[in-house]
Design an enzyme around this catalytic site. Structure first.
Site, PDB file in Angstrom:
ATOM      1  N   SER A 219       0.834  -1.210   0.000  1.00 31.65           N
ATOM      2  CA  SER A 219       0.000   0.000   0.000  1.00 31.65           C
ATOM      3  C   SER A 219       0.865   1.256   0.000  1.00 31.65           C
ATOM      4  CB  SER A 219      -0.910   0.023   1.233  1.00 31.65           C
ATOM      5  OG  SER A 219      -0.114   0.262   2.384  1.00 31.65           O
TER       6      SER A 219
ATOM      7  N   ASP B 152      -1.447  -0.818  -3.653  1.00 28.45           N
ATOM      8  CA  ASP B 152      -2.777  -0.669  -3.048  1.00 28.45           C
ATOM      9  C   ASP B 152      -3.010   0.733  -2.471  1.00 28.45           C
ATOM     10  OD1 ASP B 152      -5.225  -1.825  -2.386  1.00 28.45           O
ATOM     11  OD2 ASP B 152      -4.559  -2.360  -0.374  1.00 28.45           O
ATOM     12  N   HIS B 153      -4.265   1.195  -2.572  1.00 25.51           N
ATOM     13  CA  HIS B 153      -4.703   2.452  -1.942  1.00 25.51           C
ATOM     14  C   HIS B 153      -3.798   3.640  -2.280  1.00 25.51           C
ATOM     15  CE1 HIS B 153      -8.182   1.274   0.366  1.00 25.51           C
ATOM     16  NE2 HIS B 153      -7.559   0.184   0.761  1.00 25.51           N
TER      17      HIS B 153
ATOM     18  N   ASP C 213      -7.266   5.383  -5.129  1.00 26.24           N
ATOM     19  CA  ASP C 213      -8.242   5.611  -4.065  1.00 26.24           C
ATOM     20  C   ASP C 213      -8.652   7.078  -3.974  1.00 26.24           C
ATOM     21  OD1 ASP C 213      -9.786   5.690  -1.825  1.00 26.24           O
ATOM     22  OD2 ASP C 213      -8.343   4.682  -0.520  1.00 26.24           O
TER      23      ASP C 213
ATOM     24  N   HIS D  30     -11.927  -1.200   7.304  1.00 22.60           N
ATOM     25  CA  HIS D  30     -10.497  -1.486   7.437  1.00 22.60           C
ATOM     26  C   HIS D  30     -10.056  -1.616   8.904  1.00 22.60           C
ATOM     27  CE1 HIS D  30     -10.303   0.316   3.296  1.00 22.60           C
ATOM     28  NE2 HIS D  30      -9.469  -0.680   3.138  1.00 22.60           N
TER      29      HIS D  30
ATOM     30  N   ASN E  63      -9.307  -8.448  -0.115  1.00 24.30           N
ATOM     31  CA  ASN E  63      -8.119  -7.783   0.420  1.00 24.30           C
ATOM     32  C   ASN E  63      -8.002  -8.005   1.926  1.00 24.30           C
ATOM     33  OD1 ASN E  63      -7.959  -6.725  -2.148  1.00 24.30           O
ATOM     34  ND2 ASN E  63      -7.789  -4.588  -1.487  1.00 24.30           N
TER      35      ASN E  63
ATOM     36  N   THR F 163      -4.851  -6.605   8.049  1.00 20.51           N
ATOM     37  CA  THR F 163      -4.734  -6.589   9.512  1.00 20.51           C
ATOM     38  C   THR F 163      -4.583  -7.997  10.100  1.00 20.51           C
ATOM     39  OG1 THR F 163      -6.012  -4.553   9.530  1.00 20.51           O
ATOM     40  CG2 THR F 163      -5.895  -5.766  11.608  1.00 20.51           C
TER      41      THR F 163
HETATM   42  O1  G3H Z   1      -6.658  -2.815   0.923  1.00 20.39           O
HETATM   43  C1  G3H Z   1      -6.400  -3.518   1.921  1.00 20.39           C
HETATM   44  C2  G3H Z   1      -7.440  -4.129   2.707  1.00 20.39           C
HETATM   45  O2  G3H Z   1      -8.644  -3.520   2.529  1.00 20.39           O
HETATM   46  C3  G3H Z   1      -7.050  -4.659   4.045  1.00 20.39           C
HETATM   47  O3  G3H Z   1      -8.001  -4.403   5.055  1.00 20.39           O
HETATM   48  O4  G3H Z   1      -6.434  -4.643   6.955  1.00 20.39           O
HETATM   49  O5  G3H Z   1      -8.861  -4.559   7.343  1.00 20.39           O
HETATM   50  O6  G3H Z   1      -7.850  -6.558   6.258  1.00 20.39           O
HETATM   51  P1  G3H Z   1      -7.774  -5.072   6.476  1.00 20.39           P
HETATM   52 ZN    ZN Z   2      -8.409  -1.501   1.558  1.00 21.30          ZN
END
Ligand code: G3H
Ligand code: ZN
Length: 282
Positions: free
Chosen positions: A50, A84-85, A106, A182, A232, A235
């Site tokens: 990310s 990502d993002h 994003d 998230h 995705n 965490t």
């Molecule tokens: O883009 C990454 C994810 O949306 C990860 O989300 O950390 O809540 O699993 P998360």
């Molecule tokens: Zn995400």
């Protein structure tokens, strides 16, 4: 095995009526655990880095990306690399040269017209440069600066708006707000499966579920059945990493060799990857 493009991995998931899992990595140990866990599961996987992870590495995307690419190349399963993002266009413009085959742009925090205009421009650039582009409509929330939660009124993705957004932007995949959030550390999110099915019927591109760490196994399987094609997860790996390190250090106050506790963290993360791949890849 060479790196596989995200486009091909998501396309395969679509043709199987299944989903590809995409794991966010922060350190080399995360990336090793994702690839090793996928090999143990015998399933393809996407490694995601990310914009926030790039910031953690002093805004230098190349070292971790090259390491992840090298792991992919020596893997026995197909591995894709996704940025990502991304909100920073300068970083998006580095993506192809850095080795990514895809990115998620994003602009979901912006107004609908601004999200649409900025995403359409990002898609044009991405397609001109050989990248597959994902964008978000609605607001998943839960990131550190989030103005809204998964349950704030108006944050869920509207199917009519989604149809218009996809047609106007030409985006390759759509991240949708359907009840996940998230950075949840408990698996207590409640998904709106009817909304997922309505969105899958409304748009011709694959749907992406963000914030999947907070979603119970059964809901992940139901989300795939309803039409989610990319899942995705970030965490959940960080919980496993931290648990492994904490447990090791709590039991041994004399250890100073990080290989000892990082090995534990890596094993715990690989276990999570194996389990989630079995749940979502079918
Ligand atoms: O883009 C990454 C994810 O949306 C990860 O989300 O950390 O809540 O699993 P998360
Ligand atoms: Zn995400």
């Amino acid at each position: 095995m060479p790196l596989i493009s995200t486009s091909e991995l998501v396309g395969d998931a679509c043709s199987r009526g299944s989903a590809i899992a995409a794991f966010n990595v922060i350190t080399l140990e995360h990336a090793e655990a994702v690839v090793h866990g996928a090999e143990e599961a015998g399933a393809p996987v996407i490694v995601q880095i990310s914009e926030n992870a790039v910031k953690f590495h002093a805004a230098r995307p190349i070292p971790l990306t090259r390491a992840a690419a090298a792991l992919a190349e020596s893997s026995t399963v197909g591995v894709g690399l996704h940025l990502d993002h991304v909100t920073d266009l300068a970083l998006l413009h580095l993506a192809a040269d850095a080795g990514f085959s895809s990115a998620m742009f994003d602009a979901a925090h912006e107004s609908y017209p601004d999200n649409l205009a900025h995403t359409a421009a990002a898609v044009r650039w991405a397609h001109d440069n050989g990248l597959w582009l994902e964008a978000e409509l609605g607001y998943v929330g839960g990131k550190p600066d989030s103005p809204a939660s998964a349950h704030t009124a108006g944050v869920r993705t509207d199917p009519d708006e989604a149809r218009h957004f996809v047609a106007e932007t030409g985006v390759d995949a759509l991240a949708v707000a359907v009840g996940s959030s998230h950075a949840m550390t408990t698996r207590t999110a409640t998904l709106d499966h009817d909304l997922i099915a309505a969105l899958a019927a409304a748009v011709p591109v694959p749907l992406v579920l963000h914030g999947s760490s907070g979603v119970p196994d059964e809901d992940l399987s139901r989300a795939v059945a309803a039409g989610i094609r990319k899942i995705n997860i970030g965490t959940a790996l960080n919980i496993a990493y931290t648990h492994g390190v904490r447990e090791f250090l709590d039991r041994d106050a004399t250890v100073v060799d990080p290989r000892k506790y990082l090995a534990r963290a890596r094993t715990e993360m690989a276990g999570v990857v194996r389990h989630l791949l079995a749940t979502v890849s079918g």
